[in-house]
Design an enzyme around this catalytic site. Structure first.
Site, short mmCIF file in Angstrom:
data_model
loop_
_atom_site.label_atom_id
_atom_site.label_comp_id
_atom_site.label_asym_id
_atom_site.label_seq_id
_atom_site.Cartn_x
_atom_site.Cartn_y
_atom_site.Cartn_z
N ASP A 27 3.77 -13.12 1.27
CA ASP A 27 4.06 -11.65 1.69
C ASP A 27 5.57 -11.00 1.61
O ASP A 27 6.35 -11.52 1.88
CB ASP A 27 3.60 -11.61 3.21
CG ASP A 27 3.46 -10.35 3.79
OD1 ASP A 27 3.80 -9.41 3.18
OD2 ASP A 27 2.76 -10.12 4.99
N ARG A 67 6.27 -7.56 1.86
CA ARG A 67 6.24 -6.38 2.58
C ARG A 67 7.64 -6.52 3.52
O ARG A 67 7.98 -7.43 4.08
CB ARG A 67 5.17 -6.09 3.31
CG ARG A 67 3.81 -5.83 2.58
CD ARG A 67 2.75 -5.56 3.50
NE ARG A 67 2.27 -6.84 4.20
CZ ARG A 67 1.30 -7.21 4.92
NH1 ARG A 67 0.47 -6.30 5.13
NH2 ARG A 67 1.00 -8.27 5.57
#
Length: 201
Positions: free
Chosen positions: A128, A130
């Site tokens: 991930d 983000r």
């Protein structure tokens, strides 16, 4: 360089869940168009329900059953409307931050047997990628004092708190699994520690 945003345009957006005001933000971090959908009066309020939703073209637009993103987007707008005020921040972070091309390549790897985490790693990315600096700045611009975060993702809570956002609590947003996204949700629960109680172990 200090990260900055600018709230350039606000416009009325009527939806099936009520009338929201869309705020269009420019920023000094990337060249993407991040927006916030605001329902009701949120300035100087505590425990504002907030969903920080990362873009998912396949789920949000096409209604793909490979993930729960489109259903979460709709459910978040419903929850905010029912509460009477709240914000949905829509960040252009496709594919957990790896972009649409790599996300689609990851889909093909998943069809060959990898899960979402292993597919991202195989393509040279973190599970991930983000980050939420722009979201934190948007909340500050909207003058929100504290939030209840609509999420199943503990990492999102931790990142926002590290950025200075006062997260008072969490609102679950769990979607029933289907035959196409069951393994995807299991990976979220087992490898990414998401709070998912409906997904079978």
């Amino acid at each position: 360089m200090t990260a900055e945003i600018n709230n350039l345009v606000q416009t009325r957006i009527p939806t099936e869940h009520g009338e929201f005001v869309l705020h269009y933000f420019s920023n000094t971090i990337d060249d993407k168009e991040h927006v916030a959908l605001v329902f009701g009066d949120v300035a100087h309020k505590m425990e504002v329900p907030v969903r920080i939703h990362s873009e998912c073209f396949t789920g949000d637009v096409l209604g793909s059953r490979r993930c729960d993103c489109g259903d979460q987007l709709d459910k978040a707008l419903q929850l905010i409307s029912e509460h009477g005020f709240g914000v949905l921040i829509y960040l252009r972070q496709e594919g957990r931050g790896i972009g649409l091309l790599k996300k689609l390549q990851a889909y093909n790897l998943q069809d060959e047997g990898m899960d979402t985490v292993d597919a991202n790693i195989h393509l040279g990315h973190r599970p991930d990628e983000r980050e939420y600096t722009i979201a934190a700045l948007m909340l500050e611009d909207l003058q929100i004092d504290s939030i209840q975060l609509i999420t199943n993702n503990p990492n999102k809570i931790e990142q926002l708190q590290a950025l200075g956002v006062k997260v008072e609590g969490r609102i679950a947003i769990e979607i029933e699994s289907n035959c196409d996204n069951h393994a995807y949700l299991q990976t979220k629960a087992h490898k990414m520690d998401h709070f998912l109680t409906k997904t079978k172990k």
